[in-house]
Design an enzyme around this catalytic site. Structure first.
Site, PDB file in Angstrom:
ATOM      1  N   CYS A   1       1.504 -37.545  45.075  1.00  0.00           N
ATOM      2  CA  CYS A   1       0.563 -36.491  44.858  1.00  0.00           C
ATOM      3  C   CYS A   1       0.976 -35.330  44.132  1.00  0.00           C
ATOM      4  O   CYS A   1       1.987 -35.003  43.833  1.00  0.00           O
ATOM      5  CB  CYS A   1       0.212 -36.038  46.423  1.00  0.00           C
ATOM      6  SG  CYS A   1      -0.370 -37.517  47.568  1.00  0.00           S
TER       7      CYS A   1
ATOM      8  N   HIS B   1       6.752 -38.407  48.172  1.00  0.00           N
ATOM      9  CA  HIS B   1       5.789 -37.367  48.100  1.00  0.00           C
ATOM     10  C   HIS B   1       5.801 -36.160  47.285  1.00  0.00           C
ATOM     11  O   HIS B   1       6.745 -36.171  46.700  1.00  0.00           O
ATOM     12  CB  HIS B   1       6.081 -36.701  49.844  1.00  0.00           C
ATOM     13  CG  HIS B   1       5.384 -37.420  50.696  1.00  0.00           C
ATOM     14  ND1 HIS B   1       4.228 -37.845  50.867  1.00  0.00           N
ATOM     15  CD2 HIS B   1       6.057 -37.698  51.962  1.00  0.00           C
ATOM     16  CE1 HIS B   1       4.010 -38.463  52.081  1.00  0.00           C
ATOM     17  NE2 HIS B   1       5.107 -38.432  52.789  1.00  0.00           N
TER      18      HIS B   1
END
Length: 387
Positions: free
Chosen positions: A251, A195
């Protein structure tokens, strides 16, 4: 005579017939000098311990079940079904003889070193499906295509022992390890699958007003790793002649290394990404290059479209990156960036991502545009990519 030598770092024991020299630990890759005080006669051990002893079970399993994990922890026979499914493809472990290096100092540099981090957040709400596949595939690329020695690759995943789990402390220590003692001619690689988030920038060193971050497995309690810190740990220490490649499948990772130049593929030119504050983000003469999964304002996804039935997903950017290299080994940086972007867009167009994720993304523009950034301007049109 069969003897046993124990790694002073992870405590894993190894068989050896040598009386002198060194071996490389097959679990943590620590260099183990063979000294008289460290070597134990295997026959004497059997008199005092049986195969039911936990440590000897590890030795037996490592010799009979090599390759259970794709993350470098070859000493364990437990693990998820996806690890076992790939066990037959894992390269056999072997001891590597190097120049002796005293405990507490860095091993002699061998020209190539890599840090591979894959975070699944498997016990958390927002767990990821594709990071373990990514770790395996990237390691195979480094081993087989670019001939990185296995003992020069450090892997952090949640399936490892505690000192090789991708916690914030372990990741930061490993980032420092990556560049420590580097010399001219060295090639370094940092890979991250996990992440990524954004946080408001209060130092006026971001053009868009946001810092980019990576999320270690314990980020909820220990915090995230900011782009400023990554730059300080692995970009600023690079001396002349050292090249670092970062590949970040997360991301909001467009400028995750805070490099001063971002490549505009459409305009075929470099754009400056220097901090408005004037803060220095440059190297000490080395070169840092980063391929990231998307722009700072975009999300990165994974998909099962590239894996066999019953296997886990993989990161879209990671898969497309590797496939581009395998399809055309001698390609330039611009060709690699173009090929990755094209493949990612084709994946979105074919809807090879879960409908649940598509529904979520349809509320915003469905886009993931891989990025290339660098610490210095170079000729991406004619420079061949290599690691």
């Amino acid at each position: 005579m069969n003897r046993i030598i124990q790694c002073g770092y992870c405590r894993l024991e190894h068989f050896t017939t040598k009386r002198a020299g060194i071996v490389c630990c097959s679990r943590c890759h620590t260099i183990i000098p063979i000294q008289t005080c460290e070597v134990t006669n295997y026959t004497n051990i059997l008199k005092n311990r049986t195969w039911k002893d936990a440590q000897l079970q590890k030795i037996k399993s490592s010799s009979l079940n090599l390759g259970t994990y794709r993350n470098g922890n070859l000493g364990s026979t437990s693990g998820s079904s996806e690890y076992k499914a790939l066990a037959s493809q894992w390269p056999k472990a072997s001891f590597t003889i190097l120049n002796a290096c005293p405990r507490g100092t860095s091993a002699a540099r061998i020209g190539k070193r890599a840090l591979i981090c894959g975070v699944s957040y498997k016990k958390q709400k927002h767990k990821l499906r594709g990071t373990l596949t990514d770790v395996y595939n990237i390691k195979q690329l480094l081993l087989n295509r670019y001939h990185f020695p296995e003992h020069s690759i450090r892997v952090l995943t949640e399936e490892n022992d505690l000192d090789r789990v991708p916690t914030k402390a372990n990741m930061e220590e490993s980032l420092r390890w990556l560049v420590e003692g580097s010399k001219p001619g060295d090639s370094l690689v940092f890979y991250f699958s996990g992440h990524g988030l954004r946080q408001r920038d209060f130092d006026n060193d971001e053009l868009d007003g946001f810092d980019e971050t990576l999320c270690p497995v314990d980020f909820k309690t220990e915090g995230m790793i900011f782009d400023n810190d990554i730059n300080t740990m692995i970009v600023k220490p690079l001396i002349k002649g050292v090249t670092l490649h970062a590949i970040v499948d997360a991301c909001h990772s467009g400028t995750i290394l805070d490099l001063e130049y971002l490549y505009d593929l459409t305009g075929r030119k470099w754009l400056h990404n220097r901090p408005p504050s004037g803060a220095k983000k440059c190297t000490r003469g080395g070169r840092a290059i980063c391929f990231s999964a998307c722009r700072d304002d975009e999300m990165a996804i994974d998909s099962k479209a590239f894996t066999k039935k019953g296997m886990s997903a993989s990161g879209v950017m990671t898969h497309c990156f590797i496939q581009a290299i395998l399809n055309k080994p001698k390609l330039t940086y611009s060709e690699l960036l173009y090929s990755v972007r094209k493949s990612v867009m084709e994946t979105f167009a074919s809807r090879c991502i879960s409908s649940k994720l598509i529904d979520k993304l349809l509320h915003r523009e469905l886009s993931q545009e891989p990025q290339l950034s660098s610490s210095e301007i170079f000729d991406v049109e004619n420079t061949k990519f290599t690691l």
